[in-house]
Each structure stands twice: as structure tokens, then as C-alpha cells.
Motif scaffolding. Structure first.
Motif, short mmCIF file in Angstrom:
data_model
loop_
_atom_site.label_atom_id
_atom_site.label_comp_id
_atom_site.label_asym_id
_atom_site.label_seq_id
_atom_site.Cartn_x
_atom_site.Cartn_y
_atom_site.Cartn_z
N GLU A 108 -13.73 12.24 -3.24
CA GLU A 108 -13.75 13.10 -4.42
C GLU A 108 -12.38 13.74 -4.60
OE1 GLU A 108 -18.32 14.63 -3.77
OE2 GLU A 108 -16.69 15.53 -2.62
N ARG A 109 -11.85 13.63 -5.81
CA ARG A 109 -10.55 14.28 -6.07
C ARG A 109 -10.79 15.72 -6.49
NH1 ARG A 109 -6.42 9.92 -6.86
NH2 ARG A 109 -4.96 11.46 -7.71
N CYS A 110 -9.97 16.62 -5.98
CA CYS A 110 -10.08 18.05 -6.27
C CYS A 110 -8.69 18.57 -6.59
CB CYS A 110 -10.62 18.78 -5.04
SG CYS A 110 -12.28 18.27 -4.58
N PRO A 126 -12.44 4.80 -7.39
CA PRO A 126 -12.22 4.11 -6.12
C PRO A 126 -10.86 3.41 -6.06
CG PRO A 126 -13.51 2.75 -7.57
CD PRO A 126 -13.28 4.04 -8.30
N GLU A 127 -10.57 2.87 -4.93
CA GLU A 127 -9.39 2.02 -4.75
C GLU A 127 -9.80 0.59 -5.06
OE1 GLU A 127 -7.09 3.99 -3.89
OE2 GLU A 127 -7.91 5.52 -2.57
N MET A 128 -8.81 -0.26 -5.33
CA MET A 128 -9.13 -1.68 -5.52
C MET A 128 -8.08 -2.53 -4.80
SD MET A 128 -9.56 -3.94 -8.98
CE MET A 128 -10.94 -3.24 -9.84
N ILE A 168 0.51 20.29 -13.39
CA ILE A 168 -0.26 19.55 -12.40
C ILE A 168 0.17 18.08 -12.38
CG2 ILE A 168 -2.60 18.77 -11.76
CD1 ILE A 168 -2.33 21.77 -11.34
N ARG A 169 0.54 17.60 -11.21
CA ARG A 169 0.89 16.17 -11.07
C ARG A 169 -0.39 15.34 -11.15
NH1 ARG A 169 -0.91 11.77 -7.58
NH2 ARG A 169 0.41 10.09 -8.31
N VAL A 170 -0.32 14.28 -11.95
CA VAL A 170 -1.43 13.32 -12.00
C VAL A 170 -0.85 11.91 -11.82
CG1 VAL A 170 -2.97 14.70 -13.46
CG2 VAL A 170 -1.29 13.19 -14.54
N ASP A 220 0.86 -1.18 0.00
CA ASP A 220 0.00 0.00 0.00
C ASP A 220 0.89 1.23 0.00
OD1 ASP A 220 -1.90 2.12 0.71
OD2 ASP A 220 -3.26 0.49 1.23
N THR A 221 0.54 2.21 -0.80
CA THR A 221 1.34 3.44 -0.87
C THR A 221 1.11 4.34 0.34
OG1 THR A 221 1.99 5.19 -2.40
CG2 THR A 221 -0.35 4.82 -2.18
N HIS A 222 0.00 4.10 1.05
CA HIS A 222 -0.36 4.98 2.17
C HIS A 222 0.26 4.53 3.49
CE1 HIS A 222 -3.02 7.55 0.00
NE2 HIS A 222 -3.78 6.57 -0.42
N PRO A 223 0.36 5.48 4.45
CA PRO A 223 0.92 5.13 5.76
C PRO A 223 -0.01 4.21 6.55
CG PRO A 223 0.21 7.44 5.70
CD PRO A 223 0.06 6.91 4.31
N ASN A 257 -2.33 -6.30 -3.40
CA ASN A 257 -1.91 -4.92 -3.62
C ASN A 257 -3.13 -4.04 -3.57
OD1 ASN A 257 -0.33 -2.73 -4.22
ND2 ASN A 257 0.48 -3.57 -6.14
N ARG A 258 -3.07 -3.02 -2.72
CA ARG A 258 -4.18 -2.07 -2.64
C ARG A 258 -3.75 -0.85 -3.44
NH1 ARG A 258 -5.16 2.67 -2.87
NH2 ARG A 258 -3.38 2.97 -1.48
N VAL A 259 -4.43 -0.62 -4.54
CA VAL A 259 -4.06 0.50 -5.43
C VAL A 259 -5.31 1.29 -5.79
CG1 VAL A 259 -2.06 -0.62 -6.50
CG2 VAL A 259 -4.35 -1.00 -7.46
C1 GTR Z 1 -4.84 8.37 -3.64
C2 GTR Z 1 -4.97 6.88 -3.69
C3 GTR Z 1 -3.62 6.24 -3.89
C4 GTR Z 1 -2.86 6.85 -5.05
C5 GTR Z 1 -2.93 8.35 -5.01
C6 GTR Z 1 -2.31 9.00 -6.23
O1 GTR Z 1 -6.10 8.97 -3.49
O2 GTR Z 1 -5.51 6.40 -2.49
O3 GTR Z 1 -3.80 4.87 -4.05
O4 GTR Z 1 -3.34 6.37 -6.25
O5 GTR Z 1 -4.24 8.84 -4.83
O6 GTR Z 1 -2.76 10.06 -6.61
O7 GTR Z 1 -1.33 8.45 -6.75
#
Ligand code: GTR
Length: 319
Positions: free
Chosen positions: A133-135, A221-223, A154-156, A18-21, A73-75
Motif C-alpha cells: 500500500e502506498r502512503c 502492483p509491479e510488473m 509531493i514527488r510522484v 530493476d530500480t531497487h537494490p 524489466n521489473r517496473v
Molecule cells: C516502488 C516501486 C518501484 C518504483 C517506485 C517509485 O514502490 O517498487 O518500481 O516505481 O515505487 O515510486 O518510483
């Protein structure tokens, strides 16, 4: 290599990335799934999570998962977009009308079809988690109209759909791994990014890019995915256990998620983030038409998009 070597032992825990903490809702949900598995298999099945992006970016770890070097893998769906076109559907800008619409879509037949579409890519989709929601946020100014994004870098995430969406709005899209975005903001390599409140907070992007504009453009969403090779080694009973524990972790995650979004929003506003509503989203939405056309190509994609849109309409009409 080390992970691949461990893969020969049938009884070791399922290794998950997982990329998150560690305290992030996605990580805690997979941890919860591990507890369920331990209890219900008398300790035979378990999960060991490598959080905080220790094992690499989502794109890289997905590749490792597909060849069996990682079990789970949670992505987010974004890095899956280049692997399987059906995953672009829930990633389409302005597709979902509400969280209820998103959840009803993913919990039903449409969601299942997309989960199952990963098998030819050596992955098994187990479940979805919310990602809100992404902003857009940036270092310079509030975004009220698409023109306000013009000229900004802008980073994507690494997804052609996100690149096309951001370019269509007039910004310069820069795909990169999440872990690199903070430094890129600090160094001025990028001017902004886009994400939900919890990621904006946990990546500390708000410290550098304090203008957060409520464009709510994507609800992808995440998967949670599993490597097909590890899946095929499970007995039928264990497959049922794994699927069921994954599904139950979704409900657990949704509670955590809703609280986390409220908490992050409150803390960041308190910390001085300059948040603005975007009164008129129609100009943003109109620019997305060619993006939908470019990414919704196959008959199956068209059918699933039409069903999703129809479901949203019915839900809004209270049908
Ligand atoms: C988050 C998501 C991560 C990652 C991230 C990103 O919202 O939870 O899995 O994809 O965005 O922007 O890379």
C-alpha cells in the motif's frame, strides 16, 4: 548501445533491469526465476540482473526494453500508465479493498488481459509482483485530512494518473524518477512523496521525511515485462518455460514481500518514524471520483474496473 549490440547473440542471458537494490524482494524474485530457468533449461536460459537503477529510470529503461535493448524489466505499473491505458486500472486510487482482492484480480482474467495488452507496445507482460500500500510521507506534519497536503510539493512517479490524484488532494505534484527523490527531499525541492514501507526504507526517505501517514491510497502492483523482439526469438518450449518460471517467482516473491513489509515497518518505527493512522479516508476517496472519470474512458477499461469492484464486493460478502 552496448546492450543493443549484445542482443545479437542468441545464447546470452536475459538482461534485466530493476530500480531497487539487490536484496529487495522484486530483485530476489527475478533472481529466483533465473535459477528456475537455468535448472529447467540445462543452463541454456539464464537472467543477469542490473539492480539499483544502474541502467536508468523505469521510464527510460522501459523505452530501451520496448526496442529490444534490454530483455526483461521489473517496473511498477505507474510508468506503464502512459504507454497502455489498461495499466491504469490496478493503479486507480482506492480500488482494492485488501491484498487478497488485489491478488485475486491479478491472478485471474482481468490480470491476464492487462498483461496481454502490452504486445502492441513491443512488450510482453509476464507477471505481477506485490507492491503493498502506498502512503504519503513528508518532512512537515502528519496527514489526517486532504487539507493537510495543501501547499506541499509531493514527488510522484512519472504517471499522469499520479499527478492528477495528488493534485486532486490539493498538493503540488512533482513527477520525478525514484532515484532523484532522496536528494530532492534533502534539498527541500520537495516536501514529501508517497510509497510503501519497503521503498520508504530502502530509499532512506524516512531519514528526511519522518511523517508517514497511512493513507493507503494506491496498491498498484509491479510488473515484469519482456521485450517482444527477444520473446519472439524464443522457441515455443522456451516461451512456456519463461512464463511458468515467472509465475512461480510470484509465489516466492509474495512470501518475501509480506516479511519485508513487516520488517521495514518495525525497523522504521523503532528508528523513530512518526506514523499515523488516518481515521477517515472518505474525504480522500471522494476527491478521487473525477480522477477515476478522467482515466477510465474506454469500454474495456470500464468493464474491467466494474469486474474488479464486483470481485471485491463478493470477496467481502464471502460469496
Ligand atoms: C516502488 C516501486 C518501484 C518504483 C517506485 C517509485 O514502490 O517498487 O518500481 O516505481 O515505487 O515510486 O518510483
Amino acid at each position: 548501445m552496448a546492450l543493443a549490440a549484445c542482443g545479437r547473440s542468441g545464447n546470452r542471458p536475459l538482461l534485466s533491469s530493476d530500480t531497487h537494490p539487490q536484496d529487495y524482494p522484486t530483485v530476489r524474485a527475478v533472481e529466483h526465476m533465473g535459477e528456475l530457468l537455468r535448472q529447467e533449461s540445462d543452463g541454456r536460459l539464464d537472467i543477469r540482473i542490473y539492480s539499483g537503477g544502474q541502467l536508468g529510470s523505469e521510464r527510460d529503461t522501459l523505452e530501451i526494453t520496448s526496442f529490444g535493448g534490454l530483455d526483461l524489466n521489473r517496473v511498477n505499473l505507474a510508468p506503464l500508465n502512459s504507454i497502455e491505458p489498461l495499466t491504469t486500472i490496478p493503479s486507480l486510487p482506492f480500488l482494492f479493498r485488501s491484498t487478497e482482492h488485489l491478488r485475486a484480480t491479478l491472478d485471474g482474467e482481468i490480470g491476464d488481459t492487462i498483461l496481454d495488452s502490452l504486445v502492441p507496445h513491443h512488450l510482453v507482460g509476464l507477471c505481477y509482483y506485490d507492491s503493498g500500500e502506498r502512503c504519503f510521507y513528508n518532512t512537515k506534519r502528519p496527514i489526517l485530512r486532504p487539507e493537510d497536503l495543501h501547499g506541499m510539493k509531493i514527488r510522484v512517479p512519472n504517471s499522469d494518473l499520479y499527478v492528477a490524484m495528488t493534485k486532486a488532494l490539493g498538493a503540488d505534484a512533482t513527477p520525478m524518477a525514484l532515484a532523484e527523490a532522496y536528494q530532492a527531499l534533502v534539498q527541500g525541492v520537495i516536501d514529501g512523496a508517497e510509497n510503501n514501507w519497503p521503498s520508504y526504507e530502502s530509499g532512506r526517505h524516512f531519514e528526511v521525511a519522518p511523517f508517514y501517514s497511512l493513507t493507503r491510497h494506491v496498491m498498484a502492483p509491479e510488473m515484469l515485462v519482456m521485450s517482444l523482439s527477444r520473446w519472439q526469438k524464443l522457441s515455443d518450449d522456451d516461451k512456456t518455460l519463461v512464463r511458468s518460471a515467472a509465475k512461480r517467482s510470484v509465489l516466492y516473491m509474495r512470501e518475501l514481500w509480506d516479511k519485508r513489509v513487516d520488517g521495514a515497518r518495525g525497523r522504521l518505527i523503532e528508528a523513530g518514524v512518526k506514523v499515523n493512522e488516518v481515521e477517515d479516508l472518505s474525504a480522500f476517496q471522494a476527491l478521487m471520483e473525477p480522477v477515476w472519470e478522467r482515466f477510465v474512458i474506454s469500454d474495456l477499461q470500464k468493464e474491467l474496473v466494474a469486474k474488479t469492484v464486483e470481485l471485491g464486493r463478493q470477496m467481502e460478502d464471502g460469496a
